[in-house]
Scaffold this motif. Structure first.
Motif, PDB file in Angstrom:
ATOM      1  N   MET A   1       0.977  -1.242  -0.050  1.00 44.02           N
ATOM      2  CA  MET A   1      -0.038   0.175  -0.027  1.00 44.02           C
ATOM      3  C   MET A   1       0.842   1.317   0.034  1.00 44.02           C
ATOM      4  O   MET A   1       2.174   1.415   0.455  1.00 44.02           O
ATOM      5  N   LEU A  11     -11.585   5.190  -2.752  1.00 41.80           N
ATOM      6  CA  LEU A  11     -11.966   3.979  -1.922  1.00 41.80           C
ATOM      7  C   LEU A  11     -12.942   3.261  -2.829  1.00 41.80           C
ATOM      8  O   LEU A  11     -13.043   1.898  -2.587  1.00 41.80           O
ATOM      9  N   LYS A  32      -8.183  -0.821   4.402  1.00 37.74           N
ATOM     10  CA  LYS A  32      -7.567   0.276   3.671  1.00 37.74           C
ATOM     11  C   LYS A  32      -7.265   1.539   4.386  1.00 37.74           C
ATOM     12  O   LYS A  32      -6.636   2.580   4.136  1.00 37.74           O
TER      13      LYS A  32
END
Length: 115
Positions: A1, A11, A32
């Motif tokens: 990430m 998102l 996330k």
């Protein structure tokens, strides 16, 4: 990430945050948004406020309903119909006015809820 903070668009959510379930919100935080600690123990309102704070979304407190004028107009009509209902002598006409008023009340509640 990557190290950069995600945005609401990045998102790619299928639903607005308020419509998502608590389970989905928790999973979103875990997957996330690793900087939000303790997501597994938070309730829905806390999760939503933390996600919005993390994404930099400002919450609108006491926002005016876009249907406010329409609701006020319907309520004005209802008041007039109530006065008219008291003046009517026929039972059938009174019942019709009562049903119209009840339909209008339901309409105002639906408009207020849809915000």
């Amino acid at each position: 990430m990557s190290d950069e903070t995600p945005t609401l668009e990045s998102l790619e959510l299928k639903k607005p945050l308020e419509k998502m379930t608590t389970k989905d919100l928790r999973q979103l935080c875990i997957d996330k948004m690793p900087l939000i600690a303790g997501a597994s123990g938070m309730d829905k309102d806390t999760l939503i406020s933390n996600i919005k704070e993390y994404l930099g979304i400002e919450e609108e407190e006491g926002a005016v309903s876009p249907y406010k004028d329409r609701i006020l107009n319907i309520k004005r009509q209802m008041r007039e119909m109530r006065i008219e209902k008291k003046a009517v002598t026929g039972r059938k006409e009174r019942a019709q006015l009562r049903r119209k008023i009840n339909r209008m009340k339901k309409q105002t509640r639906a408009l207020a809820k849809s915000v």
